[in-house]
Enzyme design. Sequence first.
Site, PDB file in Angstrom:
ATOM      1  N   LYS A 164       1.246  10.831  50.350  1.00 19.40           N
ATOM      2  CA  LYS A 164       1.105  11.274  49.117  1.00 19.40           C
ATOM      3  C   LYS A 164      -0.537  11.464  48.918  1.00 19.40           C
ATOM      4  CE  LYS A 164       1.019   6.501  47.530  1.00 19.40           C
ATOM      5  NZ  LYS A 164       1.734   5.374  46.601  1.00 19.40           N
ATOM      6  N   ASP A 193       0.280   9.277  57.443  1.00 22.34           N
ATOM      7  CA  ASP A 193       0.050   9.102  56.035  1.00 22.34           C
ATOM      8  C   ASP A 193      -1.080   8.473  55.522  1.00 22.34           C
ATOM      9  OD1 ASP A 193       1.017   6.469  56.379  1.00 22.34           O
ATOM     10  OD2 ASP A 193       3.236   7.377  56.634  1.00 22.34           O
ATOM     11  N   MET A 250       3.229  -3.865  48.507  1.00 25.48           N
ATOM     12  CA  MET A 250       3.395  -2.966  47.299  1.00 25.48           C
ATOM     13  C   MET A 250       3.615  -3.571  46.053  1.00 25.48           C
ATOM     14  SD  MET A 250       6.311  -1.061  49.729  1.00 25.48           S
ATOM     15  CE  MET A 250       7.178  -2.499  50.091  1.00 25.48           C
TER      16      MET A 250
END
Length: 504
Positions: free
Chosen positions: A59, A37, A174
């Site tokens: 993503k 990823d 995050m």
Amino acid sequence: MATLTKTFLVGAGPGDLGLVTLRARTLIERADVILYDYLCNPDMLRWAKADVEKIYVGKSAGNHALPQEEINALLVKLAGTGKVVVRLKGGDPYVFGRGGEEAQALAAAGYSFEVVPGITSSIAAPAYAGIPVTHRDCASSFTVITGHEDPTKENSALDWRALALDRGTKIFLMGVERLPQITQRLIAEGASPSTPVALVRWGTTGRQESIDGTLATIAGIVLARGFKAPAVTIIGEVVSLRETLNWFEHRPLFGQRIVVTRTRPHASALSEQLRELGAEVLEIPTIRILPRALPAEATAQLENLSAHQDWIVFTSPNAVDHFFTAFFAAQPDLRALGAVKIAAVGPATAAKLTALHLQIAKQPKEFTTEALADAFTEAETRGQRFLLPRSNLANPILTQQLLAHGGHVTEWTVYDTVPETSDENGARARFLDEGADWITFTSSSTVENWHALQLHPVAGARVPRHASIGPVTSATLRQLGYTVDLEAKSYTITGLIESLLTRF
Ligand code: SAH
């Protein structure tokens, strides 16, 4: 009989290719299928087998990542194929990577698996921004916390009061966008507003950026600077140590995004040296080299080359590689070369030849084909037979001059140069989105091939300057309408890097 485990959850480390474990590298080399990823450095996929199946599950611009349930299902399905499956996850697979859920899915389906821990960004990004997560004087513990928890939520999974009062280092992963609420809540629960805070974005990579402030000021700084994910947030007194410990960001080329246009097999030396100096390197090869088989009359000559030729003139390292591949395919014994003399254009070509223990009879002072042509006097050339192993795009000057001086010339095309169309590491896309500070050109053909690609970054992206390895490459740049912003003093990769360094 126990079956071999073939599914691996592997930590890909924080970004710097040097921070990948040996175990991870071995498994990447062995993999039949790799799931990866957005936080995995795609350059490590180059270690994989040529026919590996690569599946991107993260993503990408505008697209959401594959939902976690689908990744779990895909892993279970692949585990059932008997292939060697490597699930690469940024940092450590069990630190907020949802690796635990993937392992549970495999276990529930009855598949064995192994886990390879990785260097987590939660400690590596601070280290590369000059922040030790613990220090005898000011932090005896560190806590790694998710930034996804909403601090204004009634029933938070986090004990905000305990976090606020804890004197250890707090590291949030995050949730950069939640920073205003996080800092407010910590202050409200009793943390000092003057506690130092730093954010590190794309830590350990050439694109690392960091900022610092205090619990009271950092949210405003992040907003003003447009500082975005992926970033870790470090809160605590240790942040103040970075004034003296910030080694990574003080490397000479730090902050410079540099495009390397060489072919994949040749890019590494230049790229590695630039990275070592702190640059962010985008490898955008423009061409691919394809070997070409020799015609039958050429192969026949190889049986006793010195009966047909007096000189072999090598004008590139590729010519050496591909000539000798053809040579050894036809001839098992190096002595079939006979007494033929050897000329080389520059040090990289010469190094390939000396590695074969072949003596070089002629090498020009200046490393260009023109200088090589001039290095042969008329008297040395007349009546002599020259073999030129070359590419389909070779510079005709050498042949012209040797012929003009009464030499005999045989040209063998030993490799073809074709345009590179793939974007395996995503560097081309990055260049188009973000631009670069420099583009390096190591030959006229890299200039021509780069020009043919017509890659134009979007408006607002960094506008690149052009660095050339020498006068011939510079002339080609000018001919095609590019400025030459830097030319190497000595026409080698090292010379190019040295000249670049003088700018910083
Ligand atoms: N398993 C990962 C973390 C996954 S959660 C690890 O151990 O590092 C994703 C978050 O990790 C990002 O939002 C960011 O906060 C952090 N992160 C991962 N790589 C990073 C990097 N190179 N620089 C800064 N933050 C990073």
